[in-house]
Design a protein around this motif. Structure first.
Motif, mmCIF file in Angstrom:
data_model
loop_
_atom_site.group_PDB
_atom_site.id
_atom_site.type_symbol
_atom_site.label_atom_id
_atom_site.label_comp_id
_atom_site.label_asym_id
_atom_site.label_seq_id
_atom_site.Cartn_x
_atom_site.Cartn_y
_atom_site.Cartn_z
ATOM 1 N N LYS A 436 0.827 -1.206 0.000
ATOM 2 C CA LYS A 436 0.000 0.000 0.000
ATOM 3 C C LYS A 436 0.859 1.253 0.000
ATOM 4 O O LYS A 436 0.593 2.211 -0.750
ATOM 5 N N LYS A 437 1.896 1.279 0.807
ATOM 6 C CA LYS A 437 2.782 2.438 0.859
ATOM 7 C C LYS A 437 3.554 2.619 -0.438
ATOM 8 O O LYS A 437 3.792 3.752 -0.888
ATOM 9 N N LEU A 438 3.968 1.513 -1.063
ATOM 10 C CA LEU A 438 4.701 1.610 -2.327
ATOM 11 C C LEU A 438 3.832 2.202 -3.427
ATOM 12 O O LEU A 438 4.318 2.957 -4.280
ATOM 13 N N ASN A 439 2.567 1.851 -3.439
ATOM 14 C CA ASN A 439 1.667 2.450 -4.425
ATOM 15 C C ASN A 439 1.538 3.953 -4.226
ATOM 16 O O ASN A 439 1.430 4.713 -5.200
ATOM 17 N N GLN A 440 1.572 4.390 -2.974
ATOM 18 C CA GLN A 440 1.512 5.820 -2.707
ATOM 19 C C GLN A 440 2.817 6.519 -3.080
ATOM 20 O O GLN A 440 2.821 7.703 -3.423
ATOM 21 N N ARG A 441 3.916 5.791 -3.007
ATOM 22 C CA ARG A 441 5.230 6.357 -3.314
ATOM 23 C C ARG A 441 5.688 6.036 -4.742
ATOM 24 O O ARG A 441 6.865 6.199 -5.057
ATOM 25 N N ARG A 442 4.798 5.600 -5.584
ATOM 26 C CA ARG A 442 5.187 5.068 -6.896
ATOM 27 C C ARG A 442 6.033 6.050 -7.692
ATOM 28 O O ARG A 442 7.011 5.658 -8.355
ATOM 29 N N HIS A 443 5.705 7.327 -7.658
ATOM 30 C CA HIS A 443 6.398 8.307 -8.483
ATOM 31 C C HIS A 443 7.422 9.123 -7.702
ATOM 32 O O HIS A 443 7.939 10.118 -8.201
ATOM 33 N N ASP A 444 7.725 8.690 -6.484
ATOM 34 C CA ASP A 444 8.799 9.331 -5.733
ATOM 35 C C ASP A 444 10.142 8.934 -6.334
ATOM 36 O O ASP A 444 10.262 7.876 -6.980
ATOM 37 N N PRO A 445 11.178 9.751 -6.129
ATOM 38 C CA PRO A 445 12.518 9.350 -6.589
ATOM 39 C C PRO A 445 12.916 8.005 -5.987
ATOM 40 O O PRO A 445 12.605 7.710 -4.823
ATOM 41 N N LEU A 446 13.613 7.204 -6.777
ATOM 42 C CA LEU A 446 13.932 5.848 -6.328
ATOM 43 C C LEU A 446 14.803 5.850 -5.083
ATOM 44 O O LEU A 446 14.674 4.965 -4.230
ATOM 45 N N TYR A 447 15.685 6.838 -4.938
ATOM 46 C CA TYR A 447 16.550 6.837 -3.768
ATOM 47 C C TYR A 447 15.744 7.102 -2.495
ATOM 48 O O TYR A 447 16.087 6.594 -1.424
ATOM 49 N N GLN A 448 14.670 7.875 -2.605
ATOM 50 C CA GLN A 448 13.822 8.108 -1.433
ATOM 51 C C GLN A 448 13.063 6.832 -1.056
ATOM 52 O O GLN A 448 13.000 6.456 0.123
ATOM 53 N N THR A 449 12.481 6.178 -2.057
ATOM 54 C CA THR A 449 11.774 4.923 -1.783
ATOM 55 C C THR A 449 12.734 3.861 -1.267
ATOM 56 O O THR A 449 12.407 3.110 -0.334
ATOM 57 N N GLY A 450 13.921 3.793 -1.860
ATOM 58 C CA GLY A 450 14.904 2.812 -1.411
ATOM 59 C C GLY A 450 15.353 3.055 0.018
ATOM 60 O O GLY A 450 15.522 2.110 0.807
ATOM 61 N N THR A 451 15.556 4.311 0.378
ATOM 62 C CA THR A 451 15.942 4.630 1.754
ATOM 63 C C THR A 451 14.852 4.240 2.743
ATOM 64 O O THR A 451 15.125 3.696 3.820
#
Length: 535
Positions: A436-451
């Protein structure tokens, strides 16, 4: 019937070195170590005989520490230091005096506790609160209160000491449980949290001397893994053939206020302190702007609730079980309790049946009820598999405790062990929340999601990376990687082509922590030995 005549009655020795640990391990009783700052303390005990609790409650005699000896207290407590750059666990001499008197006289009653709730203790309690915690009904945040901290603390102290302090209702919130139901929480206002934390600090000086060794939940220097390792050690090393996996239905919601106040009065005679606790119990709950009165229960999530829960169960459950296994049991009985979840091990089936029946009647007297679906008596232990095979039955049943499924297993050399794996339902819930959180962060920069994912996976490992749980760790990391891959492929139509598996593997290796076992073996932690495999 020949009941207890053949049973040894040995006092537990104090254990401080590894050689003494090995000698004590050959006795009937189990000794353990509290694990504070990497050092070995004494007296986490899971054994049959225990304190003369009934005599203590009746006032006829002082409790005999024949089994669960109290920890030695060394060193001088210091006055609370309010500099956030310094340790904030110092205690004033006054609190040390309470602790010393409570340990020396188990029947002592304290009638002057409120003067220990000083401005310094209130300020230290405020600094110990989480800055990012959700605000209560007053809407005041940590940062807002800190802007005029000294004025706020002095005003709060004056109101507490004069009796003008008024508790605010708890703000109702809900979290999802592993069974799909919602667990109600109560979010206290900021000032209520401050005063509750200060009062808890004062009362802990008394009740940490009273609580028994097998109580682990919400106590200083103890945690869930101490309880888990104590349970595994007892099942592997002692004569345990039956397990009662028990749970009290809606404990925090059904805690009886009248009985709780009576239990507190065994030790606390300060009317102002008791009146203050009563204010929190009667403050009620606010949900969607609607206030509702609370006749029973204490808000789950309030700072003071864990201590009150431990006091309640100390008198309702702990002392009763100790007396029962001393007076009624034929064989050995062991217990591990974490808050309202507890597991009892038996060497004889007749003891298991008798205690289970009487336990239900016991908790019912105090307004509680054993959960019919979560309370089970199962055959479990080093001989369970052989005995069930001889009777033509299947493998021993498993049970869940503190997020881990416990199963009878075998080591590589064929010896008995307890296999602990993450509860599958709990892991699925965690993965669903991550999706659910990944779907909300789908278009965030990858380094932010990865962190963010690195923190999530690392936090999950911190609790679940125990020996024997390697497959679950690998499965969790693999599923997180798959969910992240799906989120990346849905960023655009070309993402599926651009993000090939070799490129994804490099991305996962950069951000997702590798699988590691972070906790020692149960024997090592329980006996205070150097940890093996804790890399």
């Amino acid at each position: 019937m020949h009941r207890n005549s053949n049973r040894e009655n040995r006092e537990i020795p104090e254990v401080s070195t590894h050689e003494e640990v090995e000698r004590a391990d050959n006795q009937t009783w189990v000794t353990s170590a509290m694990h504070a700052d990497g050092k070995s303390d004494e007296s986490i005990v899971l054994s049959k005989l225990a304190n003369n609790a009934a005599a203590e409650l009746s006032g006829d005699a002082e409790a005999a520490e024949s089994v669960e000896g109290r920890d030695s207290r060394t060193g001088n407590a210091q006055e609370a230091n309010l500099d956030r750059a310094q340790p904030r666990n110092h205690r004033s001499r006054g609190l040390l005096g309470i602790r010393e008197r409570a340990a020396k006289d188990r029947n002592a009653q304290f009638s002057n506790l409120m003067h220990h709730v000083t401005p310094e203790l209130l300020r230290s309690s405020f600094l110990d609160l989480r800055k990012a915690a959700a605000p209560g009904v007053d809407g005041v945040t940590w940062e807002q209160y800190a802007q005029r901290l000294e004025d706020h603390i002095n005003d709060l102290h004056a109101r507490v000491q004069s009796g003008a302090y008024r508790a605010k209702p708890s703000k109702r919130a809900y979290i999802l449980k592993s069974d799909g139901k919602l667990r109600p929480l109560g979010i206290a206002s900021l000032e209520d949290k401050i005063v509750q934390r200060a009062v808890r600090t004062v009362l802990e000086q008394i009740y940490e001397q009273d609580f028994l060794g097998f109580s682990y939940g919400y106590r200083p220097g103890r945690g869930a893994h101490d309880a888990l390792d104590a349970l595994s050690y007892v099942i592997k090393r002692r004569n345990v053939n039956w397990i009662l996996d028990a749970d009290i239905r809606g404990f925090f919601d059904n805690l009886n206020h009248t009985w709780l106040m009576k239990f507190l009065e065994h030790r606390v005679q300060d009317r102002r302190m008791l009146r203050l606790i009563g204010k929190w119990l009667k403050a009620g709950v606010s949900e969607d702007g609607e206030w509702s009165k609370t006749e029973v229960g204490t808000p789950q999530g309030a700072v003071i609730s864990p201590l009150l829960a431990n006091v309640y169960l100390h008198y309702v459950l702990d002392l009763w079980v100790n007396q029962w296994r001393k007076r009624e049991a034929i064989g050995q009985i062991y217990i591990v309790r974490y808050a309202d979840d507890f597991v009892i091990g038996f060497s004889h089936h007749v003891d298991a049946l008798a205690l289970t029946k009487q336990l239900g009647e016991r908790v019912k007297q105090f307004g509680l009820e054993l959960h019919p679906e979560k309370t089970r008596l199962i055959e479990f232990g080093k001989f369970a598999e052989t005995q069930r095979r001889n009777r033509g039955e299947g493998k021993p049943e498993s049970f869940d405790f503190l997020g881990f499924t416990h199963r009878c297993g075998r080591t590589r050399r064929g010896g008995f062990t307890v296999n602990r794996t993450t509860v599958a339902k709990r892991m699925r819930m965690t993965l669903a929340e991550i999706k659910k959180k990944l779907n909300q962060r789908r278009h965030d920069p990858l380094y932010q999601t990865g962190t963010w994912l690195r923190q999530v996976v690392r936090g999950w490992y911190q609790y679940h990376a125990v020996p024997g749980n390697w497959d679950r760790l690998e499965q969790f990391r693999t599923e997180v990687a798959k969910l992240w891959r799906q989120a990346i492929h849905r960023r655009s139509q070309k993402a599926r082509i651009r993000w090939t598996w070799p490129r994804l593997r490099r991305l996962f290796a950069s951000y997702l922590p590798p699988k590691r076992i972070l906790h020692p073996y149960p024997d090592d932690r329980f006996l205070g030995r150097p940890a093996r495999g804790a890399v």
